[in-house]
Write an enzyme that holds these catalytic residues in place. Structure first.
Site, PDB file in Angstrom:
ATOM      1  N   SER D 269       0.844  -1.175   0.000  1.00 40.20           N
ATOM      2  CA  SER D 269       0.000   0.000   0.000  1.00 40.20           C
ATOM      3  C   SER D 269       0.882   1.228   0.000  1.00 40.20           C
ATOM      4  O   SER D 269       1.944   1.236   0.630  1.00 40.20           O
ATOM      5  CB  SER D 269      -0.877  -0.014   1.252  1.00 40.20           C
ATOM      6  N   LYS D 275      -0.170  -3.559   5.252  1.00 36.84           N
ATOM      7  CA  LYS D 275      -1.209  -4.212   4.460  1.00 36.84           C
ATOM      8  C   LYS D 275      -0.663  -5.300   3.536  1.00 36.84           C
ATOM      9  O   LYS D 275       0.471  -5.273   3.112  1.00 36.84           O
ATOM     10  CB  LYS D 275      -1.983  -3.183   3.640  1.00 36.84           C
ATOM     11  N   ASN D 277      -2.388  -6.761   0.515  1.00 35.89           N
ATOM     12  CA  ASN D 277      -3.538  -6.814  -0.383  1.00 35.89           C
ATOM     13  C   ASN D 277      -3.459  -7.984  -1.365  1.00 35.89           C
ATOM     14  O   ASN D 277      -2.415  -8.185  -1.986  1.00 35.89           O
ATOM     15  CB  ASN D 277      -3.615  -5.522  -1.190  1.00 35.89           C
ATOM     16  N   ARG D 309     -26.177  -6.441 -44.437  1.00 34.07           N
ATOM     17  CA  ARG D 309     -24.990  -6.056 -43.635  1.00 34.07           C
ATOM     18  C   ARG D 309     -25.381  -4.874 -42.760  1.00 34.07           C
ATOM     19  O   ARG D 309     -25.927  -3.883 -43.263  1.00 34.07           O
ATOM     20  CB  ARG D 309     -23.814  -5.657 -44.540  1.00 34.07           C
TER      21      ARG D 309
END
Lengths: 383, 383, 383, 383
Positions: D269, D275, D277, D309
């Site tokens: 982080s 942290k 993550n 088309r």
């Protein structure tokens, strides 16, 4: 309307506001208002207008099945309604029913009447949710808890700040819907959108029509310029998202391993007696997740409206708009149930924080401006 | 960016405004502005701020590949950028780089800078389209043509009224985007959205940060309250729809059997020399049809943002927002090409009307208020 | 169910197959089959199973409102149903009702029963459409017409080849739905998907459960592996698209300026007596345009299913799946009305071609393999 | 291609397989194969075919920017490519370049070549993920853990069963994509889809064209019957959903309060050093959430393809299909990173279960058939 599913998803009230009877009532209200407006512009006389208004009142309370059955051949319910109103209004007034209008004028206007009524139902729930958030924010101004980012514990915040953030999103949704509701417009353009049928009184008739219904006068014809409907759909989609965000947070904080909040009327399980499911939040999320796809349909319809009236895109818009009102209204109703009885476990919050952050939260600085965020929110939305 | 596809879909200019270089520039601009704001609040000294600003200028012009490569491990480009800025700013300033901020503060703020620049590009095209519509509406105030509803001939209108209707939709889109662009906000909340890193100067830093970048101060933290992004996405989606509507009409009126309009630079066919494809309108439609799905993705992300920062929903929002800017910008660029050279065949309009409606259009009343609609539109958007 | 809108969009039959009563019937059918399967595995005795089956039959025909009302607290209708079945089955059998199951087992299985029945309704219409296409292709094997690409006249084709192309798309949709319908599975996993409640007879119970209902045995638990539902949604979305394509062509060929086809029961206009709106095709298109957004919702739900049972994503899937069945079924019903009475104007086709292509179509080579395409299609789908 | 974003979202390999250079290579490959097929049918001589193949080889390696620049006027890159190939092939061969074909034949065929190559990249990742799931399932056949439904603790399961469930979803996605990849078809119809340009050798040319490219022969023309593209989009959308489901589970189990799994290369982080993550899973989720909106766009395009088309819908399909390949490929690449280094904390699993379920898991029956689910999965996918 579904007697089975609507209660489960909190949709009952908003489903009533948008159901077949609401539509037939609104369609008749629009036809009645048109005759009043035509009278105001001197295009039809008072007796004729009265006869039409009476016919509209009478049919507006009828069962809608006949309209659906007869409307299939026309692709909309207005044509058979006009035929029935002509019969009901009597031979003298018959020709003045639906004077100058095209079916889209009536259907679009009725759609705005239905939307306005449904938005009122929806707004009451949003406002109730905001009030709960004000209470929660104030009560928990000092309830320190773990902030979580990417679902990992981060640094402290307060539950007050969390609730204020919830309330702000919901409050913005309410304000957006409230503003938009005040601008919902009538539609009045006639067969090709030139108001030819009321010439040279077109602007006058449209203004009177709007005034009679309490809707805005668009000063334009929007038969195939559908941004007004798209704006409504988008506002509902964003409102549903704001509900989804809060419901998601509740479901996450209510996880057994976190247990920082719980619903007071938590759901039971058919298999596990010990479970305490946050059912109101779960069903609120379910509603919120259904809105984005519906918004995309309304936008596609808006992008595809052909020439003076869409050959399918217009018709494709009716049901998703109703559904958007219903899922948004249901989601916020369920969220209100969840929020209103939310049990907040301050001790659990403190304990998670102590154990996991391993950083005693002592000084004011630890939660930064969390209290200021609460105060600002309560000041804006309080009372 | 695609050298192959962007030119075909009119996306080149808007793709430049949203490409990797625009992002790295904006990320660095945000970090620079943060240091200026921290200096203003007395949190860092002038020399330090200057060192950071210099580092930002230097890295803001670098090739972006290193950021992508290093960002993979972090899941966003801000972390490696901060590391590089710290190295570039020198040991004394290093600790003051990114002071108090979280990566989302910088990325969200950069996203708003990128969006603002892209919207400027988009708005220029919308405004150019509206100007063409004013010219077409004025020039064809009296060009009577067949109104068509459900793709069937209905009653007369004028091409002026049609062009005014087009311009009104496009003008509403421009106004909506213009208003929204003026309200694009900075993001500044710090790790858990409490502005703890700048306490007790949080509000002051945020205000200075916003002022430095010329963005609005949200007076709130919107890390996981994503209505601002959803509003932006919705406004782009509605704008794209307004382009799609006009492009659809052009394609339909340019059908060989109708031939009431033609593009001046119509496309050729690899197989059929006689074809005169309204290619600009066709590719404008193609862009417009891609927006609704992207809007739904941004709404889903908004509905799913978890707690203080989404664990996927936030990241899921970046590309669709860029894509929305690009497809909308490309669509309106192509529409401008189509509109600007539009050849309007007044004789064909008159002839279709005469043959098919079989109702000579003689009196003013036949086209009702079509001329009034033109006059009102030209008055609002003219000059 | 809507008495007003369902007939207009051809949804009546498929709405009946998916309405509240169909659901309560299917839920009870699933509970009954479970008791039969438990008996087969020796987990409950014959008398008990019989009592449960009787209770299911009785409640399966009841009004669904009570289920919705009581289900709100649980977030699904299975819990109150189980309580009612226990009461109805009597004290001895009560404990054996819903033996080993979780509410998702019953709801998912009922969902497959409802889907299967609705798909039968839908398939009948697809197959009827294909038959009409076979007839049209055979009848118009030599009806030379203008091929149109990018909505510009191109080179010759035949209406037979066009109808064969329509039929092929519709036929592929039918085949895809037919194949998928044959693989619809029961769900049976118990509270956490381990089949613990029937251990060690889990596989045996699941096989007997599937056999009793005529559904497939998945040999797996798909509580939160939702690819089966996503596949169903996708097949419906593609089927709806194949309807939309044909309906779009009909609306375009029915334009007044082209007039190569017309619906026999064309819609009237409330404002213009001369109009001949291809209403069945218009409303078919409207249905088809609503499917893609619903598919995206089911996919989002599948992507978000949490752990052993989704906390919102699962619930978010129920309504969109029902709606997908309904809009697809409605769209194809309306298309069948359109196709079945389609008036093909061979002379108009020839005349457009002569005037506009300005190239007499004489030799076989001019329409290339158009006839071969017809023959191949008729051989595959005819008789 | 984005040097900034692609690595972050695991998109680099699949972006290469679908980038501008891959497209120009595939377009040239298709033109070369057409000349070979025409030679095989005796429509052009060997020397001519050789000259064309040489020109294709030469241009197939050129920078794509010129194609984009020149393609804008045509709305697709094929027309300028054909002009350049004619110049490069020399005056004698020029007229035989692109013989009988229309630009859509080449673009659709190239699209299938690009898709096939991208799917190979995608499949390698899916298969690698399945292999990891087999390993995890086998290793954790006896790792008892808490089953969680509606994000509440329920009853025991095993991590082996969870991993088997993940692998089954991913394995189904791989099988679906593998099967579909084997059926990807060439497109060959000529200007109006009648194969007139190769008459009477149309079927022969198409078969040789398909054989030369190793694609399937559709035995039909699908210029505006887009179910093949819709099926591909749907399979990618379902595959992305299967990735999203697993990534969601990982993010949830990696929550600090649960901590039953962790990524080995977890993200850092910018604000919080502690942290951890689960960045790979987070970015995998982000990719998965982007797929459903893109699928809806492809379905809308399929539903709207006009006549021979589409005038916009066809063009609207190109980018979403590329994006679907890219987001799905990126999502599964990131998931593989997450899964491959997944740290499973058996002790944490046991401890959560002990504390919270408060029910000692002793007998085999407690986890029911969890081990059987593992064994069945490992048997099906093992080796």
């Amino acid at each position: 309307m579904s007697a089975l599913w609507d209660p489960i998803f909190g949709r009952s009230a908003v489903a009533s506001a948008t159901d077949d009877r609401a539509w037939i009532r609104s369609l008749c209200q629009a036809e009645a208002a048109l005759s009043v407006a035509c009278e105001a512009a001197g295009l039809i006389d008072h007796t004729t207008a009265n006869s039409i208004v009476d016919a509209c009142t009478q049919l507006g309370n009828s069962e809608p099945a006949w309209l659906g059955a007869q409307g299939a051949a026309d692709g909309n319910p207005v044509n058979p309604l006009v035929r029935a109103l002509r019969a009901a209004a009597g031979p003298q007034a018959a020709a003045s029913v639906h004077l100058g209008a095209t079916s889209q004028d009536i259907l679009d206007t009725a759609s705005m009447l239905v939307s306005r009524a449904a938005i009122e139902v929806i707004l009451r729930q949003f406002e109730a949710c905001v009030r709960v958030c004000v209470r929660l924010a104030a009560d928990h101004r000092d309830s320190v808890m773990t902030g979580r980012t990417l679902l990992q514990q981060a640094v402290p915040t307060t539950f007050g700040a969390v609730a204020a953030g919830w309330g702000e999103g919901l409050g913005r949704s309410a304000a957006r819907l409230r503003a938009l509701s005040g601008h919902l417009c009538v539609q009045l353009g006639g067969a090709a959108g030139t108001l030819a049928g009321w010439y040279p009184h077109g602007a006058e008739v449209r203004a009177a029509f709007a005034a009679e219904l309490g809707l805005a006068d668009p000063a334009a014809v929007w038969h195939s310029e559908r941004s007004r409907v798209a704006e409504l759909a988008a506002a509902l989609g964003i409102a549903a998202a704001s509900v989804g965000k809060v419901a998601t947070d509740i479901v996450l904080l209510a996880q057994g391993e976190i247990g920082e909040v719980a619903e007071s009327a938590a759901g039971t399980s058919s298999a596990m007696a010990h479970k305490h499911n946050p059912i109101a939040a779960v069903t609120a999320r379910a509603g919120a997740l259904q809105a984005p796809g519906l918004v995309s349909t309304v936008l596609i319809a808006a992008a595809s409206a052909e020439l003076q009236r869409g050959a399918g895109p217009w018709h494709a818009e009716w049901q998703p708009l109703i559904e958007l009102l219903v899922v948004t209204g249901g989601a916020v109703e369920r969220l209100h149930v969840s929020l209103d009885g939310l049990q907040v476990d301050r001790a659990a919050m403190a304990s998670t924080l102590a154990t996991l952050i391993n950083a005693p939260v002592g000084s004011a600085a630890d939660t930064g401006h969390a209290r200021d965020l609460v105060d600002a929110f309560c000041k804006e939305y309080g009372r």
